[in-house]
Design a protein around this motif. Structure first.
Motif, short mmCIF file in Angstrom:
data_model
loop_
_atom_site.label_atom_id
_atom_site.label_comp_id
_atom_site.label_asym_id
_atom_site.label_seq_id
_atom_site.Cartn_x
_atom_site.Cartn_y
_atom_site.Cartn_z
N ASN A 82 -3.60 19.58 0.60
CA ASN A 82 -4.98 19.99 0.30
C ASN A 82 -5.34 19.86 -1.18
O ASN A 82 -5.08 18.84 -1.78
CB ASN A 82 -5.24 21.40 0.83
CG ASN A 82 -4.87 21.51 2.29
OD1 ASN A 82 -5.05 20.56 3.05
ND2 ASN A 82 -4.31 22.64 2.67
N GLU A 83 -5.88 20.95 -1.75
CA GLU A 83 -6.41 20.84 -3.13
C GLU A 83 -5.32 20.72 -4.19
O GLU A 83 -5.59 20.34 -5.31
CB GLU A 83 -7.39 21.99 -3.46
CG GLU A 83 -6.83 23.40 -3.39
CD GLU A 83 -6.82 23.95 -1.96
OE1 GLU A 83 -6.44 25.11 -1.79
OE2 GLU A 83 -7.19 23.22 -1.02
N THR A 84 -4.05 21.03 -3.78
CA THR A 84 -2.97 20.92 -4.76
C THR A 84 -2.21 19.59 -4.65
O THR A 84 -1.21 19.39 -5.32
CB THR A 84 -1.96 22.07 -4.59
OG1 THR A 84 -1.42 21.99 -3.27
CG2 THR A 84 -2.60 23.43 -4.81
N THR A 85 -2.71 18.67 -3.81
CA THR A 85 -2.01 17.39 -3.62
C THR A 85 -1.89 16.61 -4.93
O THR A 85 -2.86 16.47 -5.67
CB THR A 85 -2.78 16.51 -2.60
OG1 THR A 85 -2.80 17.18 -1.36
CG2 THR A 85 -2.10 15.15 -2.42
N VAL A 86 -0.65 16.15 -5.20
CA VAL A 86 -0.44 15.24 -6.33
C VAL A 86 -0.20 13.85 -5.76
O VAL A 86 0.72 13.64 -4.97
CB VAL A 86 0.79 15.67 -7.17
CG1 VAL A 86 1.07 14.65 -8.27
CG2 VAL A 86 0.57 17.05 -7.77
N LYS A 87 -1.07 12.90 -6.13
CA LYS A 87 -0.91 11.53 -5.67
C LYS A 87 -0.01 10.78 -6.65
O LYS A 87 -0.47 10.10 -7.55
CB LYS A 87 -2.28 10.86 -5.53
CG LYS A 87 -3.16 11.54 -4.50
CD LYS A 87 -4.51 10.87 -4.37
CE LYS A 87 -5.31 11.50 -3.23
NZ LYS A 87 -6.63 10.87 -3.06
N ALA A 88 1.30 10.97 -6.46
CA ALA A 88 2.27 10.37 -7.40
C ALA A 88 2.25 8.85 -7.31
O ALA A 88 2.38 8.16 -8.32
CB ALA A 88 3.66 10.92 -7.11
N ASP A 91 0.83 -1.22 0.00
CA ASP A 91 0.00 0.00 0.00
C ASP A 91 0.86 1.27 0.00
O ASP A 91 0.65 2.19 0.80
CB ASP A 91 -0.94 -0.02 1.22
CG ASP A 91 -2.16 0.88 0.98
OD1 ASP A 91 -2.49 1.12 -0.20
OD2 ASP A 91 -2.76 1.34 1.97
N LEU A 92 1.81 1.29 -0.91
CA LEU A 92 2.79 2.38 -0.96
C LEU A 92 2.17 3.66 -1.54
O LEU A 92 1.58 3.64 -2.62
CB LEU A 92 3.98 1.93 -1.82
CG LEU A 92 5.24 2.78 -1.78
CD1 LEU A 92 5.88 2.73 -0.39
CD2 LEU A 92 6.24 2.27 -2.82
N LYS A 93 2.30 4.75 -0.79
CA LYS A 93 1.75 6.04 -1.24
C LYS A 93 2.81 7.13 -1.14
O LYS A 93 3.58 7.16 -0.18
CB LYS A 93 0.55 6.45 -0.37
CG LYS A 93 -0.63 5.50 -0.51
CD LYS A 93 -1.83 5.94 0.30
CE LYS A 93 -2.96 4.92 0.12
NZ LYS A 93 -4.09 5.18 1.00
N LYS A 94 2.82 7.99 -2.15
CA LYS A 94 3.65 9.19 -2.08
C LYS A 94 2.82 10.36 -2.59
O LYS A 94 2.43 10.39 -3.77
CB LYS A 94 4.91 9.03 -2.94
CG LYS A 94 5.82 10.25 -2.92
CD LYS A 94 6.46 10.48 -1.57
CE LYS A 94 7.49 11.60 -1.60
NZ LYS A 94 8.09 11.82 -0.27
N THR A 128 4.96 8.64 1.74
CA THR A 128 4.00 9.27 2.65
C THR A 128 3.45 8.21 3.60
O THR A 128 3.31 8.45 4.80
CB THR A 128 2.86 9.91 1.82
OG1 THR A 128 3.44 10.82 0.89
CG2 THR A 128 1.86 10.64 2.71
N SER A 129 3.15 7.02 3.06
CA SER A 129 2.75 5.88 3.89
C SER A 129 3.00 4.60 3.11
O SER A 129 3.28 4.63 1.91
CB SER A 129 1.28 5.99 4.30
OG SER A 129 0.46 5.90 3.17
N GLY A 130 2.88 3.46 3.80
CA GLY A 130 3.13 2.18 3.16
C GLY A 130 4.55 1.71 3.35
O GLY A 130 5.36 2.40 3.99
#
Ligand SMILES: Nc1ncnc2c1ncn2[C@@H]1O[C@H](COP(=O)(O)OP(=O)(O)O)[C@@H](O)[C@H]1O
Ligand SMILES: [Mg+2]
Length: 224
Positions: A16-22, A8-11, A60-62
């Motif tokens: 907020n509204e400018t978050t990029v979920k790479a 469940d790797l997240k970066k 960020t997590s994972g």
């Protein structure tokens, strides 16, 4: 046995509204000796994923497990040692040291780690990659394809758990690309070397044993 696993790797970049979920919940498993292509369009998250796998940047997590060990449990200095011992990197731009000859470039990471090269193993790599007549050449006397072969030899020489390659044929013409891809494939099977390569090219991806597809930070395909 899995040599590499992500859970469940997240970066996420920004807030907020400018978050990029790479990377947005990536789960992959890689077995020892596999030669894997990660394919996706520009901006899909390939480089971000490769940076996490190599411990170059923290998620960020994972989790990222290498040889069943959570690499982000390591402290910064331990992570540096992990990278040096367990990961071989191959870049688009070769990254050879211009004042060192081919042999010196290949054994440099071993010597930087305070070890003596396993000369039989290094010789075998050099022969497999067809570099035996170029040992005393400086990098700028070599073609792009030859320079990338040196970079492959350098990555193999430390016997890393995983080789991570970021667009390794990005600077090569199509004939040399086929040549270099063939050598990556041969070295992967001959040395049971795990290789994870990222590419935006379908043709290049076809030459790996397995293709994992990434789009908008999510895995959308995995054909074994
Ligand atoms: N340091 C960063 N800061 C902010 N956004 C970033 C950063 N690095 C990458 N991104 C964004 O994350 C997404 C994935 O980028 P990247 O992993 O470089 O994709 P690829 O290698 O597939 O082209 C893109 O939208 C990119 O703009
Ligand atoms: Mg990239």
């Amino acid at each position: 046995m899995n040599v590499l696993e992500t859970i469940d790797l997240k970066k996420y970049y920004g807030k907020n509204e400018t978050t990029v979920k790479a990377l947005d919940g990536v789960n992959i498993n890689v077995k020892r000796g596999e030669f894997i292509a990660i394919v996706g369009t520009s901006g899909s998250g390939k480089s971000t994923l490769l940076h996490m796998l190599g411990g170059l940047d923290r998620p960020t997590s994972g989790k990222v497990l290498v040889d069943n060990k959570d690499i982000f449990n390591l402290k910064e200095d331990e992570l540096t040692i992990f990278r040096r011992r367990k990961i071989g990197f191959i870049f688009q731009s070769f990254n050879l040291v211009p004042v060192l000859n081919v042999y010196e470039n290949i054994v440099l990471p071993i010597e930087l780690d305070g070890n003596t090269p396993d000369s039989q193993y290094v010789d075998k790599i050099i022969k497999t990659l067809g570099l035996e007549n170029k040992m005393y050449n400086l990098p700028n006397n070599l073609s792009g394809g030859q320079q990338q072969r040196v970079a492959i030899a350098r990555a193999l020489a430390t016997k890393p758990a995983i080789i991570l390659a970021d667009e390794p044929t990005g600077n090569l013409d199509s004939k040399t690309t086929i040549d270099v891809m063939g050598l990556l494939k041969v070295t992967s099977s001959k040395f049971n070397q795990t290789i994870v390569m990222i590419t935006h090219s379908e043709e290049v991806a076809q030459m790996a044993d397995r293709t994992i597809r990434i789009e908008d930070g999510k895995i959308v395909g995995d054909d074994k």
